[in-house]
Design a protein around this motif. Sequence first.
Motif, PDB file in Angstrom:
ATOM      1  N   LYS A 276       0.907  -1.188  -0.017  1.00  0.00           N
ATOM      2  CA  LYS A 276       0.059  -0.021   0.107  1.00  0.00           C
ATOM      3  C   LYS A 276       0.967   1.370  -0.028  1.00  0.00           C
ATOM      4  CE  LYS A 276      -2.889  -1.606   3.239  1.00  0.00           C
ATOM      5  NZ  LYS A 276      -3.795  -1.541   4.436  1.00  0.00           N
ATOM      6  N   PHE A 277       1.792   1.134   0.840  1.00  0.00           N
ATOM      7  CA  PHE A 277       2.862   2.325   0.820  1.00  0.00           C
ATOM      8  C   PHE A 277       3.574   2.594  -0.628  1.00  0.00           C
ATOM      9  CE2 PHE A 277       7.641   2.021   0.574  1.00  0.00           C
ATOM     10  CZ  PHE A 277       8.020   3.642   0.683  1.00  0.00           C
ATOM     11  N   ALA A 278       3.915   1.676  -1.149  1.00  0.00           N
ATOM     12  CA  ALA A 278       4.435   1.689  -2.381  1.00  0.00           C
ATOM     13  C   ALA A 278       3.576   2.397  -3.699  1.00  0.00           C
ATOM     14  CB  ALA A 278       5.024   0.368  -3.063  1.00  0.00           C
ATOM     15  N   VAL A 279       2.324   1.694  -3.460  1.00  0.00           N
ATOM     16  CA  VAL A 279       1.569   2.296  -4.676  1.00  0.00           C
ATOM     17  C   VAL A 279       0.943   3.678  -4.403  1.00  0.00           C
ATOM     18  CG1 VAL A 279       0.830  -0.028  -5.586  1.00  0.00           C
ATOM     19  CG2 VAL A 279      -0.578   0.910  -4.003  1.00  0.00           C
ATOM     20  N   ARG A 280       1.117   3.923  -3.132  1.00  0.00           N
ATOM     21  CA  ARG A 280       0.469   5.372  -2.763  1.00  0.00           C
ATOM     22  C   ARG A 280       1.873   6.243  -2.928  1.00  0.00           C
ATOM     23  NH1 ARG A 280      -1.561   4.513   2.104  1.00  0.00           N
ATOM     24  NH2 ARG A 280       0.495   4.774   2.962  1.00  0.00           N
ATOM     25  N   GLU A 281       2.765   6.061  -2.542  1.00  0.00           N
ATOM     26  CA  GLU A 281       3.914   7.131  -2.449  1.00  0.00           C
ATOM     27  C   GLU A 281       4.713   7.260  -3.666  1.00  0.00           C
ATOM     28  OE1 GLU A 281       3.916   9.046  -0.423  1.00  0.00           O
ATOM     29  OE2 GLU A 281       3.132   8.150   1.797  1.00  0.00           O
ATOM     30  N   VAL A 282       5.070   6.050  -4.211  1.00  0.00           N
ATOM     31  CA  VAL A 282       5.733   6.115  -5.581  1.00  0.00           C
ATOM     32  C   VAL A 282       5.185   6.968  -6.614  1.00  0.00           C
ATOM     33  CG1 VAL A 282       6.764   4.935  -7.445  1.00  0.00           C
ATOM     34  CG2 VAL A 282       6.757   3.837  -5.098  1.00  0.00           C
ATOM     35  N   PRO A 283       3.822   6.767  -6.959  1.00  0.00           N
ATOM     36  CA  PRO A 283       3.250   7.856  -7.920  1.00  0.00           C
ATOM     37  C   PRO A 283       3.174   9.134  -7.293  1.00  0.00           C
ATOM     38  CG  PRO A 283       1.705   6.069  -7.756  1.00  0.00           C
ATOM     39  CD  PRO A 283       2.886   5.922  -6.707  1.00  0.00           C
ATOM     40  N   ALA A 284       3.162   9.493  -6.152  1.00  0.00           N
ATOM     41  CA  ALA A 284       2.940  10.983  -5.516  1.00  0.00           C
ATOM     42  C   ALA A 284       4.611  11.513  -5.916  1.00  0.00           C
ATOM     43  CB  ALA A 284       2.816  10.732  -3.973  1.00  0.00           C
TER      44      ALA A 284
ATOM     45  N   HIS B 181      12.233   0.383  -8.845  1.00  0.00           N
ATOM     46  CA  HIS B 181      12.669  -0.544  -7.901  1.00  0.00           C
ATOM     47  C   HIS B 181      11.996  -1.822  -8.096  1.00  0.00           C
ATOM     48  CE1 HIS B 181      13.742  -3.226  -4.721  1.00  0.00           C
ATOM     49  NE2 HIS B 181      12.707  -2.905  -3.868  1.00  0.00           N
ATOM     50  N   GLN B 182      12.566  -2.787  -8.555  1.00  0.00           N
ATOM     51  CA  GLN B 182      11.911  -4.030  -8.852  1.00  0.00           C
ATOM     52  C   GLN B 182      11.483  -5.096  -7.708  1.00  0.00           C
ATOM     53  OE1 GLN B 182      12.254  -5.104 -12.523  1.00  0.00           O
ATOM     54  NE2 GLN B 182      12.359  -2.830 -12.433  1.00  0.00           N
ATOM     55  N   ALA B 183      10.160  -4.468  -7.199  1.00  0.00           N
ATOM     56  CA  ALA B 183       9.713  -5.518  -6.062  1.00  0.00           C
ATOM     57  C   ALA B 183       8.449  -6.317  -6.109  1.00  0.00           C
ATOM     58  CB  ALA B 183       9.323  -4.471  -4.877  1.00  0.00           C
ATOM     59  N   ASN B 184       7.605  -5.857  -7.159  1.00  0.00           N
ATOM     60  CA  ASN B 184       6.551  -6.530  -7.489  1.00  0.00           C
ATOM     61  C   ASN B 184       5.814  -6.146  -8.885  1.00  0.00           C
ATOM     62  OD1 ASN B 184       3.898  -7.420  -7.657  1.00  0.00           O
ATOM     63  ND2 ASN B 184       3.556  -8.029  -5.483  1.00  0.00           N
ATOM     64  N   GLN B 185       5.703  -7.001  -9.815  1.00  0.00           N
ATOM     65  CA  GLN B 185       5.272  -6.503 -11.125  1.00  0.00           C
ATOM     66  C   GLN B 185       3.985  -5.670 -11.067  1.00  0.00           C
ATOM     67  OE1 GLN B 185       7.212  -7.049 -13.928  1.00  0.00           O
ATOM     68  NE2 GLN B 185       5.747  -5.416 -14.786  1.00  0.00           N
TER      69      GLN B 185
ATOM     70  N   HIS C 103      18.300   9.294 -23.914  1.00  0.00           N
ATOM     71  CA  HIS C 103      17.053   8.984 -23.311  1.00  0.00           C
ATOM     72  C   HIS C 103      16.623   9.467 -21.914  1.00  0.00           C
ATOM     73  CE1 HIS C 103      15.728   5.014 -26.240  1.00  0.00           C
ATOM     74  NE2 HIS C 103      15.998   6.357 -26.495  1.00  0.00           N
ATOM     75  N   ARG C 104      15.460   9.691 -21.602  1.00  0.00           N
ATOM     76  CA  ARG C 104      15.002  10.008 -20.275  1.00  0.00           C
ATOM     77  C   ARG C 104      14.360   9.239 -19.606  1.00  0.00           C
ATOM     78  NH1 ARG C 104      13.159  16.029 -19.570  1.00  0.00           N
ATOM     79  NH2 ARG C 104      14.564  17.195 -20.892  1.00  0.00           N
ATOM     80  N   ILE C 105      15.017   8.802 -18.204  1.00  0.00           N
ATOM     81  CA  ILE C 105      14.448   7.618 -17.388  1.00  0.00           C
ATOM     82  C   ILE C 105      13.887   8.453 -16.071  1.00  0.00           C
ATOM     83  CG2 ILE C 105      15.498   5.624 -16.109  1.00  0.00           C
ATOM     84  CD1 ILE C 105      18.043   5.865 -18.345  1.00  0.00           C
ATOM     85  N   ALA C 106      12.728   7.686 -15.865  1.00  0.00           N
ATOM     86  CA  ALA C 106      12.166   8.343 -14.508  1.00  0.00           C
ATOM     87  C   ALA C 106      12.470   7.219 -13.588  1.00  0.00           C
ATOM     88  CB  ALA C 106      10.857   8.676 -14.735  1.00  0.00           C
ATOM     89  N   SER C 107      12.928   7.319 -12.610  1.00  0.00           N
ATOM     90  CA  SER C 107      13.425   6.357 -11.468  1.00  0.00           C
ATOM     91  C   SER C 107      12.985   6.599 -10.338  1.00  0.00           C
ATOM     92  CB  SER C 107      14.965   5.784 -11.593  1.00  0.00           C
ATOM     93  OG  SER C 107      15.211   4.626 -11.004  1.00  0.00           O
ATOM     94  N   SER C 108      12.509   5.401  -9.482  1.00  0.00           N
ATOM     95  CA  SER C 108      11.970   5.501  -8.182  1.00  0.00           C
ATOM     96  C   SER C 108      12.266   4.192  -7.503  1.00  0.00           C
ATOM     97  CB  SER C 108      10.401   5.846  -8.164  1.00  0.00           C
ATOM     98  OG  SER C 108      10.074   5.811  -6.731  1.00  0.00           O
ATOM     99  N   GLY C 109      12.861   4.323  -6.307  1.00  0.00           N
ATOM    100  CA  GLY C 109      13.552   3.510  -5.263  1.00  0.00           C
ATOM    101  C   GLY C 109      12.396   3.584  -4.064  1.00  0.00           C
ATOM    102  N   PHE C 110      12.047   2.491  -3.348  1.00  0.00           N
ATOM    103  CA  PHE C 110      11.244   2.621  -2.300  1.00  0.00           C
ATOM    104  C   PHE C 110      11.572   1.274  -1.300  1.00  0.00           C
ATOM    105  CE2 PHE C 110       9.148   0.821  -5.666  1.00  0.00           C
ATOM    106  CZ  PHE C 110       8.444  -0.548  -5.406  1.00  0.00           C
ATOM    107  N   GLY C 111      11.400   1.482  -0.066  1.00  0.00           N
ATOM    108  CA  GLY C 111      11.631   0.183   0.799  1.00  0.00           C
ATOM    109  C   GLY C 111      11.714   0.697   2.280  1.00  0.00           C
ATOM    110  N   ALA C 112      12.473  -0.239   2.819  1.00  0.00           N
ATOM    111  CA  ALA C 112      12.521  -0.168   4.296  1.00  0.00           C
ATOM    112  C   ALA C 112      13.035   1.254   4.771  1.00  0.00           C
ATOM    113  CB  ALA C 112      13.587  -1.287   4.662  1.00  0.00           C
ATOM    114  N   GLY C 113      12.645   1.476   5.754  1.00  0.00           N
ATOM    115  CA  GLY C 113      13.054   2.800   6.423  1.00  0.00           C
ATOM    116  C   GLY C 113      12.047   3.473   7.342  1.00  0.00           C
ATOM    117  N   LEU C 114      10.555   3.627   6.788  1.00  0.00           N
ATOM    118  CA  LEU C 114      10.589   3.523   5.211  1.00  0.00           C
ATOM    119  C   LEU C 114      11.062   4.620   4.594  1.00  0.00           C
ATOM    120  CD1 LEU C 114       6.702   2.563   5.246  1.00  0.00           C
ATOM    121  CD2 LEU C 114       8.738   0.890   4.849  1.00  0.00           C
ATOM    122  N   SER C 115      11.551   4.231   3.374  1.00  0.00           N
ATOM    123  CA  SER C 115      12.534   5.427   2.518  1.00  0.00           C
ATOM    124  C   SER C 115      11.870   5.163   1.095  1.00  0.00           C
ATOM    125  CB  SER C 115      13.843   5.191   2.579  1.00  0.00           C
ATOM    126  OG  SER C 115      14.141   4.040   2.196  1.00  0.00           O
TER     127      SER C 115
END
Length: 342
Positions: free
Chosen positions: A235-243, A265-269, A318-330
């Motif tokens: 839930k954290f990932a699908v809320r915070e990463v788009p934001a 970040h490759q956590a879940n497809q 090429h332009r790459i939009a990247s996002s990492g997320f996980g423990a911390g939470l960070s």
Amino acid sequence: MAGSAPLSGPSGGVALVASGSARAEQQISNDQLGERVETNDEWIRTRTGIQTRRICGPGQTLSSLSAEAGRQAIAMAGWEADSLDLVLLATSTPDDLFGSAPKVQALLGARQAVAFDLTAACSGFLFALITASQFLRTGAMRRVLVIGADQLSSWVDWDDRRSCVLFGDGAGALALEACPNESNGLLGFQMRTDGSRGECLNLPQTAQRSPLVGETSHQQGHYDPIRMNGQEVYKFAVREVPAILKTLLTETATSADQIDWLLLHQANQRILDAVADRFAIPHSQVLSNLANYGNTSASTIPLMLDEAVRDGRIQPGHRIASSGFGAGLSWGAALLRWQGPS
Ligand code: UT7
């Protein structure tokens, strides 16, 4: 919370020059994991997208994987190892609690480089990339190697089916060079931490106190395996990463259709797909190698980047939009422009 406007003004730029990666020797399929815990290929595949993962063989360590990824990046850049000013290793699973970067520096022969670890779990690589870039922007350094590597197989509870099916080992590296602003490849970034939610995903030390002398005691604990509340992290990932991506795009005046690749970040497809859908980014522009490696923590972003550079999907400019997320939470995000070796 921290963020940046697009790099401009008196500071210089950061060129993303070369990449490398290293794979752990042993491969374990979903079916094989089913021999250890009560799980099956269908459950893992449909809930996560993972088909197999790799874990270090007897001769491999976090340091050896990191050095291999670093060597590849230096070779692609066409650099001598002793021209590096910094080796920054993002890892939460060092071989040595005092840090593995010095060992990696020695293995690489990067004699002139200062080397240290940065710990931020699955956000570690992006945080390290952003941190290293500050030395380049200010002119304090010229060449930097950023490595993201983790050996989570050492820290997973292999009898906990809710977490053990997700993780694997790996390493990836990126060579960065100071450059004029016109060639800048770090177009913007955002970083966040919420320590109040840290217990959703952690690898805590269990402290034990023992008498030392007289009334004085000391603490000598041990680390327990990874603990994760999967649903909360999801839930954290699908809320915070788009934001955070939305903030990044706004700050850099970039629209989603100007992005060539989404590199999360490759956590879940399912997380990758949900984020892409939020921005109407076609799934063909979402980089994913989750099926082959699972979640390799700090290594997922550079490992995926390196594969896409080497197979020609990522091209200079090429332009790459990247996002990492996980423990911390960070969590964090960066808008990157790939340059490649000159
Ligand atoms: O870097 C960040 C790291 N962490 C993450 O990204 C994790 C994010 N979370 C997720 O990816 C998902 O929450 C999981 C893949 C971990 C779990 O998927 P889910 O759809 O949230 O499943 P769930 O936890 O709600 O479990 C559903 C059922 C449960 O059974 P009951 O209670 O419905 O009977 C679980 O016991 O699936 C069961 N289950 C399993 N069954 C087979 C949990 N793990 C497994 C398993 N094999 N490995």
